[in-house]
Design an enzyme around this catalytic site. Structure first.
Site, mmCIF file in Angstrom:
data_model
loop_
_atom_site.group_PDB
_atom_site.id
_atom_site.type_symbol
_atom_site.label_atom_id
_atom_site.label_comp_id
_atom_site.label_asym_id
_atom_site.label_seq_id
_atom_site.Cartn_x
_atom_site.Cartn_y
_atom_site.Cartn_z
ATOM 1 N N SER A 134 43.627 28.676 38.887
ATOM 2 C CA SER A 134 42.219 28.971 39.150
ATOM 3 C C SER A 134 42.080 30.490 39.226
ATOM 4 O O SER A 134 42.453 31.174 38.270
ATOM 5 C CB SER A 134 41.790 28.260 40.432
ATOM 6 O OG SER A 134 40.405 28.339 40.616
ATOM 7 N N HIS A 142 40.309 26.914 35.891
ATOM 8 C CA HIS A 142 38.920 26.781 36.336
ATOM 9 C C HIS A 142 38.138 27.950 35.770
ATOM 10 O O HIS A 142 38.436 29.092 36.070
ATOM 11 C CB HIS A 142 38.834 26.818 37.869
ATOM 12 C CG HIS A 142 39.466 25.620 38.510
ATOM 13 N ND1 HIS A 142 39.877 25.621 39.814
ATOM 14 C CD2 HIS A 142 39.739 24.389 38.032
ATOM 15 C CE1 HIS A 142 40.376 24.431 40.127
ATOM 16 N NE2 HIS A 142 40.323 23.669 39.051
ATOM 17 N N ASP A 173 43.073 22.341 44.323
ATOM 18 C CA ASP A 173 43.159 21.456 43.155
ATOM 19 C C ASP A 173 44.603 21.502 42.648
ATOM 20 O O ASP A 173 45.262 22.533 42.712
ATOM 21 C CB ASP A 173 42.188 21.946 42.066
ATOM 22 C CG ASP A 173 42.070 20.952 40.903
ATOM 23 O OD1 ASP A 173 42.533 19.803 41.048
ATOM 24 O OD2 ASP A 173 41.518 21.339 39.860
#
Lengths: 277, 198
Positions: free
Chosen positions: B15, B42, B136
């Site tokens: 991310s 992301h 995540d």
């Protein structure tokens, strides 16, 4: 005999899909498998069912459990004016040609909860085409169709819808198209007048009618190659000559058998036009 | 010493700071790596992953592209999830997109990719968690571990944002922690590209 756990789980899913097909007549074997498996696992964990195998006897004997499961793994998530640039192109490149038709028939195949159907209704209304248009939204999921007919969406989504609408080239205030009620937004009834929602299953049903524009966005990504080919054949048969097909921005016709039947209107927006001959 | 190929695929998630880490990984993989490589970063829904793929391709000898629905993933290539779609791997190695709801506010979701890959590749899969400022990927790493795959995390001290690798490590689902060069060495060794690590 030793067998990898992922192989065993694969067998469980096969058996579950077979049970659904033979008991209820819904065939999900031609759906993209990884997502079906994920949704099955997600549903079972929400329902506190320990394993996929445990769900099989239950769905064989408990119809409402089976229906909830099938609804759960067939619902797709969408928004009004999702991919605003696509609506921009529909407005600038497709609408002028639609205006040459005395009557316009639009089919949203796999419309889920109807957000994109109402987006199209708004676009056609702003372009003065609404009164001579008929818009069909179809899905095989009756629960989704019920929501679509109701046209009630969470108010918290309106901000995103409004932003999409503006980026899509909307000409008015988005607030003209819904009524806020507590935490819900109710789609204006004028937008429903020329919209018909109906049950249609792309796995088993055939041509739905003669259409001027077919939209099927982010539906065929859930299908395997064969089912996708079937759906594309169905759309090609349904479209009038010169009619339009609009698919998801990450889908394409390039390797499909129907590619030669179309010319590209806009490659990025994935809008195609059926050739005359 | 023999080279031995023990793994067929690696899935990578990152991310905040993940793009930098992935770029460094592509450079560190040098002459390449005969694994199927699939990554979720992301990114904002309007960003161009095709451009990111282009710039990553230019940094090493791995062909990087935006994943296309139903495309067969090939060894030695790196596929990136398109913005606003989940990316999954089918058991036959095909790539699949979905617009299912966000998972922990993310689409694409690292967990979704990892959980599908764990089932597609079993013990022949490597999961890699890079820099990021959320958690995540931890569930996905747990799935990879459960199906016998190898789990790696970027050394939090070397990551721009430590939370994502830390969260997986604290979950107890990470087998090896290494800086990017170390991760690259493990990937190359497990793919049979270089001698077995000692």
């Amino acid at each position: 005999m030793k067998m990898d756990e992922e192989t065993v789980e694969g067998i469980e899913v096969d058996l579950l899909l077979e049970a659904l097909r033979r008991r209820y007549g819904y065939d999900f074997r031609s759906y993209a498998r990884a997502t079906v498996e994920r949704r099955v696992r997600q549903f079972l964990s929400e329902m506190s069912v320990a394993s996929i195998a445990d769900a099989i006897p239950r769905l064989l004997h408990d119809e409402s459990f089976a229906i909830t499961l099938m609804q759960h793994f067939s619902i797709s998530v969408t928004e009004m004016f999702r991919d605003p640039e696509v609506y921009h192109v529909l407005r600038s490149a497709v609408v002028p040609l639609l205006k040459t038709y005395p009557h316009v028939k639009v089919w949203h195949a796999g419309c889920a909860t109807g957000e994109e159907v109402y987006s199209m209704a708004i676009l056609l209304r702003e372009e003065g085409l609404y009164e001579r248009a008929t818009i069909f939204g179809t899905d095989f999921n009756d629960a989704a169709l019920q929501s679509a007919k109701a046209g009630i969406y969470p108010l918290q989504k309106i901000q995103e819808f409004t932003k999409n609408y503006q980026r899509a080239g909307g000409r008015r205030s988005f607030a003209d198209y819904y009524h806020a009620d507590y935490d819900s937004a109710l789609i204006d009834s004028a937008l429903k007048r020329r919209v018909t929602f109906a049950n249609h299953n792309l796995v088993t049903d055939t041509v739905f009618g003669e259409m001027t524009l077919i939209l099927c966005r982010n539906v065929m990504i859930y299908f395997n190659q064969e089912l996708r080919a079937r759906a594309l054949r169905l759309f090609t048969e349904s479209l009038v000559r010169g009619g339009f097909l609009c698919i998801g921005t990450r889908e394409d016709l390039t390797f499909s058998e129907v590619v030669d039947a179309y010319e590209v209107v806009d490659a990025k927006a994935r809008i195609y036009k059926k050739k005359a001959a | 010493m023999n080279t031995s190929r023990t793994h067929r695929a690696a899935v990578i998630g990152g991310s905040a700071g993940g793009l930098e880490a992935l770029g460094a990984l592509v450079v560190a993989l040098g002459e390449g790596c005969p694994l199927v490589l699939v990554a979720v970063l992301h990114v904002h829904r309007t960003s161009s992953v095709a451009l990111v793929a282009q710039s990553l391709s230019a940094r090493g000898s791995i062909v990087v592209s935006e994943a296309r629905d139903k495309e067969q993933a090939r060894p030695g290539q790196l596929y990136l999830a398109p913005p606003d779609y989940h990316l999954l791997i089918e058991r036959d190695g095909g790539l699949a997109l979905s617009v299912d709801a966000k998972v922990r506010w993310a689409r694409p979701s690292i967990d979704v990719l990892f959980e599908s890959a764990a089932r597609a590749f079993g013990k022949e899969l490597i999961g890699v968690i890079l820099s990021g400022a959320n958690d995540d990927g931890s569930d996905g790493m747990a799935a990879i571990k459960r199906f016998g795959g190898l789990t790696l995390a970027q050394d939090p001290a070397s990551a721009l944002h430590a939370m994502m690798p830390l969260s997986a490590i604290e979950r107890g689902v990470v087998e090896r922690v290494a800086p990017i060069e170390g991760i690259a060495a493990i990937l190359r060794a497990r793919s049979g590209a270089t001698e077995v690590e000692r």
